[in-house]
Design an enzyme around this catalytic site. Structure first.
Site, short mmCIF file in Angstrom:
data_model
loop_
_atom_site.label_atom_id
_atom_site.label_comp_id
_atom_site.label_asym_id
_atom_site.label_seq_id
_atom_site.Cartn_x
_atom_site.Cartn_y
_atom_site.Cartn_z
N ASP A 84 0.98 -1.34 0.01
CA ASP A 84 0.02 -0.07 0.03
C ASP A 84 0.65 1.18 0.08
O ASP A 84 1.81 1.51 0.90
CB ASP A 84 -0.84 0.06 1.33
CG ASP A 84 -1.95 0.84 1.22
OD1 ASP A 84 -1.78 2.14 0.58
OD2 ASP A 84 -2.88 0.80 1.87
N ASP A 95 -3.24 7.44 -3.27
CA ASP A 95 -3.37 6.42 -2.17
C ASP A 95 -3.90 5.02 -3.24
O ASP A 95 -4.87 5.14 -3.54
CB ASP A 95 -4.09 6.60 -1.05
CG ASP A 95 -3.88 5.47 -0.10
OD1 ASP A 95 -3.33 4.73 -0.15
OD2 ASP A 95 -4.76 5.90 0.96
N HIS A 154 -11.54 6.45 2.42
CA HIS A 154 -11.80 7.48 3.08
C HIS A 154 -11.45 8.85 1.99
O HIS A 154 -10.96 8.63 1.01
CB HIS A 154 -10.51 7.47 3.91
CG HIS A 154 -9.34 7.37 3.31
ND1 HIS A 154 -8.47 8.19 2.76
CD2 HIS A 154 -8.75 5.94 3.24
CE1 HIS A 154 -7.38 7.40 2.38
NE2 HIS A 154 -7.52 6.08 2.56
N HIS A 162 -6.32 11.00 5.69
CA HIS A 162 -7.50 10.41 5.99
C HIS A 162 -8.42 11.50 6.41
O HIS A 162 -8.36 11.89 7.42
CB HIS A 162 -7.44 9.51 7.18
CG HIS A 162 -6.75 8.31 6.72
ND1 HIS A 162 -5.54 7.84 7.00
CD2 HIS A 162 -7.37 7.00 6.20
CE1 HIS A 162 -5.04 6.67 6.63
NE2 HIS A 162 -6.29 6.26 6.02
N GLU A 187 -10.96 1.47 -0.64
CA GLU A 187 -10.14 0.29 -0.37
C GLU A 187 -10.84 -1.07 0.09
O GLU A 187 -10.87 -1.11 1.43
CB GLU A 187 -9.10 0.74 0.46
CG GLU A 187 -9.21 1.58 1.64
CD GLU A 187 -8.01 1.87 2.34
OE1 GLU A 187 -6.80 1.29 2.42
OE2 GLU A 187 -7.84 3.21 2.65
N GLU A 276 -6.83 -0.95 -3.53
CA GLU A 276 -7.19 0.29 -3.49
C GLU A 276 -6.72 1.11 -4.63
O GLU A 276 -5.95 1.10 -5.34
CB GLU A 276 -6.59 0.78 -2.30
CG GLU A 276 -6.72 2.37 -1.80
CD GLU A 276 -6.12 2.79 -0.62
OE1 GLU A 276 -5.07 2.09 -0.28
OE2 GLU A 276 -6.35 3.93 -0.03
MN MN Z 1 -3.66 2.96 1.06
MN MN Z 2 -6.21 4.56 2.11
#
Ligand code: MN
Ligand code: MN
Length: 296
Positions: A84, A95, A154, A162, A187, A276
């Site tokens: 990630d 992200d 998020h 976040h 995600e 994600e």
């Molecule tokens: Mn992530």
């Molecule tokens: Mn994330």
């Protein structure tokens, strides 16, 4: 959204997609976790951007927030590996995550991808996050697995990894309406266990919570370094320089200036997969910034 800002989100996403493509085949049995994290973070910096958070390499029951220790000697075994990563350009974040499964659980890996695809088909202005959560849950349960219900996608905003709104991985009674200009990370996590995660006592990632004057010189120096280099973005214990940094970090933690991001793991010890992408909500739907080669 301001065109200049959109371009920064796009370049963060493009860089992330490139680095992810290079990193993915390096996840093999016997390869070093520390080398992998340093490769990812270095490749981001080489492209003129910065990591938005430490490269997360979470294994098996771990869903998120593991990053190698400063002298990590561990190597990949036959594990379910979640890679990630986050990239920011001037604070604008991409992200994304993939599961590289070395454990022989292809279907569990596919389940979280199917959840993500189902969600991406729906995203657009006026769509409720509850509708997205239901699509994710239906896709994952269709594979015979459970979504991790207490982990969510998020919102993203400048220097905030976040933000609102939360994007649930299960059906909810009430969600939030997406608007043009929202940037969200979706995600889904799928598991062959109970579908819940809890906090472990492993802590390698930290972030600034409430800056306030600190007296210890080492702590003051570290606070300055955090504010200048990472602002409100998460950082790794591994990234800290200097002999007293570790001690200073514990001081900042004790005084509530920084907080931990503990490793989150499946309560029963079951396997967890993750997929994600980051998405910008546009008038006619959405753009997946972390997947520029295959726009949806
Ligand atoms: Mn992530
Ligand atoms: Mn994330």
């Amino acid at each position: 959204m301001d065109g200049e800002i959109l371009e920064k989100y796009r370049s963060a996403g493009r860089i992330l997609a490139e680095v992810l493509e290079e990193a993915r085949p390096k996840v093999e049995v016997g390869a070093s976790l520390l080398d992998m994290a340093e490769f990812v973070e270095g490749a981001i910096r080489l492209r003129g951007a910065q990591p938005a958070f430490p490269c997360n390499i979470s294994l098996d029951r771990m869903a998120a927030h593991y990053t190698p220790t400063p002298n990590d000697k561990s190597v990949f075994g036959e594990s379910m590996v979640k890679l990630d990563m986050g990239v920011h350009v001037d604070g604008y974040i991409a992200d994304a995550a993939v599961t590289v499964d070395l454990s022989g659980h292809d279907k569990l890996t596919e389940a979280s991808c199917a959840g993500l695809e189902a969600a991406l088909e729906l995203v657009g202005p006026g769509v409720s996050t509850a509708t997205i959560g239901k699509a994710i849950e239906d896709a994952i349960t269709g594979y015979g697995y459970k979504p991790v219900s207490n982990l969510t996608g998020h919102g993203l905003s400048r220097y905030l990894a976040h933000d609102e709104p939360a994007v649930p991985n299960k059906a909810l009674d009430k969600g939030e309406m997406l608007n043009v200009g929202d940037v969200i990370a979706i995600e889904p996590f799928a598991t062959n266990g109970s579908g819940r995660i809890s906090e472990s006592s492993i802590n390698e990632i930290y972030g600034l919570s409430a800056p306030r004057p600190v007296r210890l010189p080492a702590a003051r120096a570290l606070l300055k370094e955090i504010q200048e280099s990472y602002k409100t973005l998460p950082f790794a214990r591994r990234w800290l320089k200097g002999e007293r940094a570790e001690y200073a970090l514990m001081q900042l933690l004790r005084s509530g200036v920084v907080h931990r991001y503990p490793v989150l793991w499946e309560v029963e010890g079951a396997l967890v997969s993750q997929a994600e992408h980051t998405v910008v909500v546009l008038e006619n739907g959405c753009e997946v910034t972390t997947n520029p080669r295959n726009p949806l």
